[in-house]
Design a protein around this motif. Sequence first.
Motif, short mmCIF file in Angstrom:
data_model
loop_
_atom_site.label_atom_id
_atom_site.label_comp_id
_atom_site.label_asym_id
_atom_site.label_seq_id
_atom_site.Cartn_x
_atom_site.Cartn_y
_atom_site.Cartn_z
N ALA A 107 0.85 -1.19 0.00
CA ALA A 107 0.00 0.00 0.00
C ALA A 107 0.88 1.24 0.00
CB ALA A 107 -0.92 -0.02 1.22
N ASP A 108 0.27 2.41 -0.03
CA ASP A 108 1.04 3.66 -0.02
C ASP A 108 1.84 3.81 1.28
OD1 ASP A 108 0.05 4.25 -2.49
OD2 ASP A 108 -1.61 5.48 -1.74
N ILE A 109 1.28 3.28 2.36
CA ILE A 109 1.97 3.33 3.65
C ILE A 109 2.89 2.12 3.75
CG2 ILE A 109 1.65 3.39 6.16
CD1 ILE A 109 -1.16 4.48 5.65
N GLU A 110 4.09 2.33 4.16
CA GLU A 110 5.08 1.26 4.17
C GLU A 110 4.71 0.11 5.10
OE1 GLU A 110 8.93 2.76 4.99
OE2 GLU A 110 9.11 3.88 3.11
N THR A 111 3.93 0.39 6.12
CA THR A 111 3.57 -0.66 7.07
C THR A 111 2.27 -1.37 6.70
OG1 THR A 111 2.45 0.98 8.44
CG2 THR A 111 4.76 0.47 8.97
N ALA A 112 1.74 -1.07 5.52
CA ALA A 112 0.44 -1.62 5.13
C ALA A 112 0.53 -2.41 3.83
CB ALA A 112 -0.59 -0.50 5.00
N ALA A 113 -0.44 -3.25 3.65
CA ALA A 113 -0.58 -4.00 2.39
C ALA A 113 -2.01 -3.86 1.91
CB ALA A 113 -0.24 -5.47 2.62
N ILE A 114 -2.19 -3.99 0.62
CA ILE A 114 -3.53 -3.88 0.04
C ILE A 114 -3.92 -5.21 -0.58
CG2 ILE A 114 -2.71 -3.06 -2.21
CD1 ILE A 114 -5.25 -1.28 -2.26
N ASN A 115 -5.19 -5.54 -0.46
CA ASN A 115 -5.72 -6.77 -1.03
C ASN A 115 -6.93 -6.45 -1.90
OD1 ASN A 115 -6.38 -9.62 -1.38
ND2 ASN A 115 -8.05 -9.22 0.06
N VAL A 116 -6.90 -6.87 -3.13
CA VAL A 116 -8.04 -6.67 -4.03
C VAL A 116 -8.60 -8.01 -4.48
CG1 VAL A 116 -7.28 -4.42 -4.84
CG2 VAL A 116 -6.49 -6.48 -6.03
N GLY A 117 -8.30 -9.06 -3.71
CA GLY A 117 -8.83 -10.38 -4.01
C GLY A 117 -9.95 -10.75 -3.06
N GLU A 118 -10.79 -11.68 -3.50
CA GLU A 118 -11.95 -12.07 -2.70
C GLU A 118 -12.20 -13.56 -2.81
OE1 GLU A 118 -14.43 -7.89 -3.14
OE2 GLU A 118 -14.97 -9.62 -4.39
N ALA A 119 -12.67 -14.13 -1.73
CA ALA A 119 -13.14 -15.52 -1.74
C ALA A 119 -14.56 -15.50 -2.27
CB ALA A 119 -13.07 -16.12 -0.34
N ALA A 120 -14.73 -15.96 -3.47
CA ALA A 120 -16.04 -15.91 -4.12
C ALA A 120 -16.75 -17.25 -4.00
CB ALA A 120 -15.88 -15.54 -5.60
N HIS A 121 -18.06 -17.19 -3.80
CA HIS A 121 -18.86 -18.42 -3.76
C HIS A 121 -19.02 -18.97 -5.18
CE1 HIS A 121 -20.07 -16.86 0.20
NE2 HIS A 121 -20.39 -18.10 0.48
N ILE A 122 -18.82 -20.26 -5.30
CA ILE A 122 -19.10 -20.91 -6.58
C ILE A 122 -20.61 -21.11 -6.69
CG2 ILE A 122 -18.75 -22.97 -7.97
CD1 ILE A 122 -15.94 -23.17 -6.80
N TYR A 123 -21.18 -21.83 -5.73
CA TYR A 123 -22.65 -21.86 -5.60
C TYR A 123 -23.01 -20.75 -4.63
CZ TYR A 123 -22.71 -26.44 -7.87
OH TYR A 123 -22.58 -27.47 -8.77
N GLY A 124 -24.00 -19.92 -4.99
CA GLY A 124 -24.32 -18.72 -4.25
C GLY A 124 -24.62 -18.93 -2.78
N ALA A 125 -24.40 -17.87 -1.98
CA ALA A 125 -24.55 -17.95 -0.53
C ALA A 125 -26.00 -17.86 -0.07
CB ALA A 125 -23.73 -16.83 0.13
N ARG A 126 -26.86 -17.25 -0.88
CA ARG A 126 -28.24 -17.04 -0.43
C ARG A 126 -29.17 -17.05 -1.64
NH1 ARG A 126 -25.46 -12.51 0.25
NH2 ARG A 126 -25.28 -12.90 2.48
N PRO A 127 -30.49 -17.27 -1.40
CA PRO A 127 -31.45 -17.27 -2.51
C PRO A 127 -31.34 -15.98 -3.32
CG PRO A 127 -32.49 -18.08 -0.52
CD PRO A 127 -31.14 -17.57 -0.11
N GLY A 128 -31.34 -16.12 -4.62
CA GLY A 128 -31.24 -14.97 -5.51
C GLY A 128 -29.84 -14.66 -5.95
N SER A 129 -28.84 -15.23 -5.26
CA SER A 129 -27.46 -14.97 -5.66
C SER A 129 -27.07 -15.91 -6.80
CB SER A 129 -26.51 -15.14 -4.48
OG SER A 129 -26.61 -16.44 -3.92
N ALA A 130 -25.99 -15.56 -7.47
CA ALA A 130 -25.56 -16.31 -8.65
C ALA A 130 -25.27 -17.77 -8.31
CB ALA A 130 -24.30 -15.67 -9.24
N ARG A 131 -25.84 -18.66 -9.11
CA ARG A 131 -25.59 -20.11 -9.01
C ARG A 131 -26.07 -20.70 -7.68
NH1 ARG A 131 -21.53 -17.42 -11.12
NH2 ARG A 131 -20.64 -17.17 -9.04
N PHE A 132 -27.04 -20.08 -7.04
CA PHE A 132 -27.55 -20.60 -5.77
C PHE A 132 -28.20 -21.96 -5.98
CE2 PHE A 132 -31.01 -21.11 -2.67
CZ PHE A 132 -30.29 -21.01 -1.48
#
Length: 334
Positions: free
Chosen positions: A42-67
């Motif tokens: 990250a811009d601060i030397e003591t920090a890191a940035i994360n732009v990754g996510e743990a995505a559900h393959i089968y959706g987490a709730r009704p109406g979500s993708a691939r539920f």
Amino acid sequence: MSDTRQTSGTERFKRPTTETLARRAATMCSNPDCMALTSGPADIETAAINVGEAAHIYGARPGSARFDAEMSDGDRSDITNAIWLCRNCHKLVDADPNQFPAELLFEWRRSHEREIAGRLGKTGATLREKVLDRQLEEFSDCGYLARQIIIDKPDFWEYKLTAELMRHWLEPVKFRWEALEGGLYAPPTHVVGRDGYFLWHSSQLITLTGQVGALTKLFNGEIQQAWGPPGEPGSVRAIYRTCLLIVEACKRLLEWEQTVQFVKVPEAFEEVWRLLCGIGSRQMRQVFEVPTWLANIFSAEKPSGNHHFSVVCDLPDGWEVECQRALQRAMRSV
């Protein structure tokens, strides 16, 4: 510090699951057309940035993708149902689930982890991947989620694999069973004459007893042996083969119920015949409950306690006496 924000729909993954998934992906997006790095300074030397996510393959709730409504909450939040993606790709696959079905995401994850194992340059890791690929060929018909359980071997994987195999393989059987009970299809009717009824009735009881006996042995003996002794790993192959036998027995029970329901018997034997109808359904309802029962136990964050199950294939109270009396009345009227 690090930026670990995640979009809506990922909160059901526990932090250890997310961290393990990210490491398995080498913090790179698993989309083969992207493969972007998802963490860095990250811009601060003591920090890191994360732009990754743990995505559900089968959706987490009704109406979500691939539920998938048949899955338990525990299955949805397990690492076997997760793929590491950058935020852009996560939004992309959830916005168009038809173009990005669950099967494709499972392939992405498997291909990506294989690629990462190769990049590590460890001969042992590469060889293990080859051996695993060959093993998975044997289980090509068990569905992507079951194969991911075989790959990941999460805690209590033996029971999760059993639940998923049964759920996956029993789904078409359950569909046909409900269609039969709902009168949605009607196969040709077989006519049984007066002289042939007793032989027909006896043969149906023998067939039913055989299938019920097989299911009882499979559930109350074989599957528990396949899980292995307490504290020791079970056998993937034994679980797979036992679940196959369970499903085959269920298919034969469905055929039995269909045979019984679509038969024309002499009027004198109609009371006896009606007592046979639905007996197969009584046994099947217990079998359909097993995958959900197993999944619910091991969907808890820290499963504990003793859990016992026994599939009891029985007849309604007083059924045998009532059937015998109906047979006697039929004999007096012919």
